[in-house]
Scaffold this active site. Sequence first.
Site, PDB file in Angstrom:
ATOM      1  N   ASP A 195      -0.317   7.940  -8.904  1.00 37.55           N
ATOM      2  CA  ASP A 195      -1.296   7.580 -10.045  1.00 37.55           C
ATOM      3  C   ASP A 195      -2.226   6.513  -9.639  1.00 37.55           C
ATOM      4  OD1 ASP A 195      -2.528   7.486 -12.596  1.00 37.55           O
ATOM      5  OD2 ASP A 195      -0.912   6.355 -13.476  1.00 37.55           O
ATOM      6  N   ASP A 219       0.820  -1.126  -0.003  1.00 39.50           N
ATOM      7  CA  ASP A 219       0.143  -0.037   0.072  1.00 39.50           C
ATOM      8  C   ASP A 219       0.827   1.110   0.071  1.00 39.50           C
ATOM      9  OD1 ASP A 219      -2.640   1.283   0.616  1.00 39.50           O
ATOM     10  OD2 ASP A 219      -1.139   1.819   2.326  1.00 39.50           O
TER      11      ASP A 219
END
Length: 335
Positions: free
Chosen positions: A185, A167
């Site tokens: 992104d 993550d």
Amino acid sequence: MNQLLWMAVGAGAVLSIEGLYWLYWRYVGSGSVRDYINEDQEPEGDYRILRKIKTPNQRIALVEYRGQMWIYGNGDVMFSTTEDENMYAEAMVHIPMAAAGKRNKVLIIGGGGGVTTREALRYSEVEEITAVDVDDVMLEFGKHLEAMVRFNRGSLNHPKVRTVIEDGRTFIENTPMKWDVIVIDVPEPTGRYPRLSRLFSVEFYRLLKERLEPEGAINIACSTSFWMPEYFWSIQETLKKAGFQVLPFHHFVPEDGEDWAFCLATTSPVDTDGLRMLVSTEYLTPERLKDMFYMPFYFANGQNQGDIQTDDNTVLLDIVSEADYEQDGNRKEYN
């Protein structure tokens, strides 16, 4: 004759029932593509779902459409082998690279497809790129799926590139490293994956500021939804709250009507008139670059509107949820 007629009617009824069952299975039942491809993201025309994969983080679909590969995550297109992807990657990467004082170390969060990594590798001064993605499946596609590897030119297997399956927030919290350019992104938070809000919060942006080298630059992908400008405005205001200078820009694609929004964040002001592409680009011409920093009325935030996203609220998620609801009815009008 009557017997033949009734047999034909019976056969037709069976086929109709089977057809209805197939439609139910495909669009509503356990085999539903709606679990993997949102209706507004579905290709126009015939396409093939080559693989459907459910991971702890998302539902992933690998789709073949008109000879191109499209990879979906939680219903939305994450990356593809299309020309649109090339245009998007140029805007995502080359503008922060031009704004940064150095380009030795680059971090890309959400780099599973390897296309943005491909663009960053075009700079000879780049020494190391760290590409982070929460899903190993996405990175596997970018590293080993033949069509993607051909499209990204093997970028995720390049010796200058380090790939990390983690993550993005957790990675930033647990590393002391700093970068000259940071690219975020990732898709907008949704009801399926609300934890994405933590990658847009003021707390996260403050962490990014600590991980940014002096004269560094950050680029944030801010969705394509022109009917929810509050989303774009809230990211701008959240970045400002974290202490950044913010330059919003957008990239309109007339061919399909999409208008991608981005936020360039730096710790010192950037003169957009002085921005020049440092490598050759196919789409970012000087004329288009100038136009990208001119905000159309539906994106302009002249009154500093927008709420601050924190780790403890649902500002962006609420905006996305409301916009999704309104797509089925009348869209808002913004003055």
